[in-house]
Every structure is written in structure tokens, then in C-alpha cells.
Design a protein around this motif. Structure first.
Motif, short mmCIF file in Angstrom:
data_model
loop_
_atom_site.label_atom_id
_atom_site.label_comp_id
_atom_site.label_asym_id
_atom_site.label_seq_id
_atom_site.Cartn_x
_atom_site.Cartn_y
_atom_site.Cartn_z
N SER A 1 20.50 11.02 -6.87
CA SER A 1 19.30 11.54 -7.07
C SER A 1 18.83 12.74 -6.25
O SER A 1 19.59 12.93 -5.07
CB SER A 1 17.97 10.42 -7.31
N ILE A 2 18.05 13.47 -6.50
CA ILE A 2 17.61 14.62 -5.59
C ILE A 2 17.18 14.07 -4.19
O ILE A 2 17.37 14.69 -3.16
CB ILE A 2 16.39 15.29 -6.36
N SER A 3 16.85 12.71 -4.30
CA SER A 3 16.47 12.21 -2.95
C SER A 3 17.62 11.72 -1.96
O SER A 3 17.27 11.56 -0.71
CB SER A 3 15.32 11.21 -2.94
N ASN A 4 18.66 11.27 -2.75
CA ASN A 4 19.94 10.70 -1.77
C ASN A 4 21.22 11.42 -1.89
O ASN A 4 22.04 11.05 -1.20
CB ASN A 4 20.00 9.27 -2.33
N ILE A 5 21.09 12.68 -2.62
CA ILE A 5 22.57 13.12 -2.95
C ILE A 5 22.87 13.97 -1.49
O ILE A 5 24.14 14.12 -1.36
CB ILE A 5 22.40 14.33 -4.14
N VAL A 6 22.00 14.41 -0.62
CA VAL A 6 22.47 15.21 0.41
C VAL A 6 23.06 13.96 1.40
O VAL A 6 24.12 14.05 2.02
CB VAL A 6 21.31 15.61 1.30
N HIS A 7 22.59 12.99 1.42
CA HIS A 7 23.07 11.45 2.13
C HIS A 7 24.47 11.29 1.65
O HIS A 7 25.34 11.05 2.62
CB HIS A 7 22.05 10.29 2.22
N ILE A 8 24.31 10.84 0.38
CA ILE A 8 25.87 10.86 -0.26
C ILE A 8 26.70 11.65 0.28
O ILE A 8 28.04 11.52 0.63
CB ILE A 8 25.64 10.67 -1.76
N CYS A 9 26.66 12.98 -0.15
CA CYS A 9 27.63 14.14 0.41
C CYS A 9 27.98 14.06 1.95
O CYS A 9 29.24 14.13 2.25
CB CYS A 9 27.12 15.47 -0.04
N ARG A 10 26.96 13.80 2.89
CA ARG A 10 27.38 13.79 4.22
C ARG A 10 28.32 12.71 4.73
O ARG A 10 28.92 12.77 5.50
CB ARG A 10 25.92 13.78 4.74
N THR A 11 27.82 11.46 4.00
CA THR A 11 28.45 10.25 4.23
C THR A 11 30.14 10.58 3.91
O THR A 11 30.76 10.11 4.81
CB THR A 11 27.96 9.33 3.54
N LEU A 12 30.40 11.00 2.75
CA LEU A 12 31.76 11.29 2.47
C LEU A 12 32.36 12.65 3.29
O LEU A 12 33.36 12.00 3.75
CB LEU A 12 31.80 11.83 0.93
N MET A 13 31.66 13.58 3.81
CA MET A 13 32.23 14.45 4.36
C MET A 13 32.49 14.01 5.85
O MET A 13 33.56 14.37 6.56
CB MET A 13 31.43 15.78 4.49
#
Length: 186
Positions: free
Chosen positions: A40-52
Motif C-alpha cells: 500500500s501507499i503506507s508500506n511500499i517504501v519499507h518493502i522496497c528498502r527491505t529488499l534493496m
């Protein structure tokens, strides 16, 4: 710029993650490329950073992110806030805008009949994405036709659950496959 064709040749299995459980598992897998198919708009940044942070190459399917309108402003938000390697979308306008922002682009198409294939080929020629994801990935005839017609890297996705299906998709002309089947990530 990175050569996406070379990247896919070196990494023919792409992890498609649909939930937080998949995210946790893919972090420690040997898969290098990850398609994010949830969030969601609230967790997509966290998901991307976790993977990167775990050295993954991330593509966000912008059409599937809750609370995010998959339009120009939505893509700009993804680019500026999450900074993935690229996006996945079914919309040719999103491909063009994302390319202008410096993102790699994957156009997802559904090959369900000859008319949808014809329409997809026209759309691909118009938008010129970095690569094309064909759904379902077990559609070797569609993969073969697209590979000949569009001259872009093809990624087969959807309903690929066995090593045999991976090999069939690759033999039909796909450069890589995306799958949620965790046993294929290794």
C-alpha cells in the motif's frame, strides 16, 4: 545504464512476492530480481528498502499498490519515495512516463486470445518498455509469437509452478520467468 537483457539472462528466475511472508522468505533466497505484487501507499517504501537492503533488484507493480493511483503522480511518488529499479504495469501511458523518470519498465500483458495478443503487440510497439511479462507464463505459443514480433526481453509469469514449466517458458523464447513458487526461487 544496466542492460536488462543481460540481467535477465544471468537471473532467469524472478521472485514475485504477494505478502509479508513472501517478503521475509525472499530476503534470504538466492533470487536477485524481485517483483512486488502487493503493498500500500503506507508500506511500499519499507518493502522496497527491505529488499534493496538485501541486495535485491526491485520492480514494483504500480497497478497493484493499494491507495496509489497508477497514474503519472503515482509513478512519481514510487520513483521519489521508494526508488525501485523499475515498475511493472499494464498501462502503456505509465510505461512512457516511468521511462522519462529513468525507471526500467516491464509491460505486463495477458495472452488469452488472438485479439488480446494483437492488441498487446501494438501497445508494446507504441510504449517500448524495457521488457514484457506475458501472462500466463505457461503460454509458450504466445511467448514465441511475442518474442519474434517485439524484439524485447520476455518474462513469463503466472501459473508457473514446476521446473518443467520454467524450462518450457525459457525454451519458447522467454528470457526469464517470475513466480510465487518458493521452491523455484533456489
Amino acid at each position: 545504464m544496466i542492460d536488462i537483457e543481460g540481467l535477465l539472462i544471468e537471473n532467469p528466475i524472478v521472485a514475485a512476492v504477494r505478502n509479508d511472508g513472501d517478503l521475509e522468505e525472499v530476503k534470504t533466497s538466492s533470487v536477485k530480481i524481485v517483483f512486488i505484487l502487493y503493498g500500500s501507499i503506507s508500506n511500499i517504501v519499507h518493502i522496497c528498502r527491505t529488499l534493496m537492503d538485501n541486495n535485491k533488484i526491485v520492480f514494483v507493480h504500480v497497478d497493484l499498490i493499494d491507495g496509489l493511483k497508477s497514474d503519472q503522480k503515482g509513478i512519481e511518488f514510487i520513483r521519489n519515495a521508494a526508488n525501485p529499479f523499475g515498475i511493472i504495469t499494464t498501462k502503456q501511458g505509465n510505461i512512457k512516463h516511468a521511462k522519462n523518470l529513468g525507471l526500467y519498465t516491464i509491460q505486463r500483458i495477458f495472452g488469452i486470445d488472438s485479439l488480446s495478443l494483437e492488441t498487446a503487440i501494438k501497445s508494446i510497439h507504441t510504449s517500448m518498455p524495457s521488457a514484457v511479462e506475458v501472462m500466463p507464463g505457461v503460454a509458450s505459443k504466445v511467448i514465441n509469437s511475442l518474442e519474434k514480433e517485439v524484439g524485447l526481453p520476455i518474462i513469463a509469469g503466472g501459473l508457473i509452478n514446476t521446473k518443467k514449466e520454467v524450462m518450457e517458458a525459457l525454451a519458447a523464447g522467454a528470457m526469464a520467468i517470475s513466480t510465487t513458487e518458493k521452491k523455484l526461487w533456489e
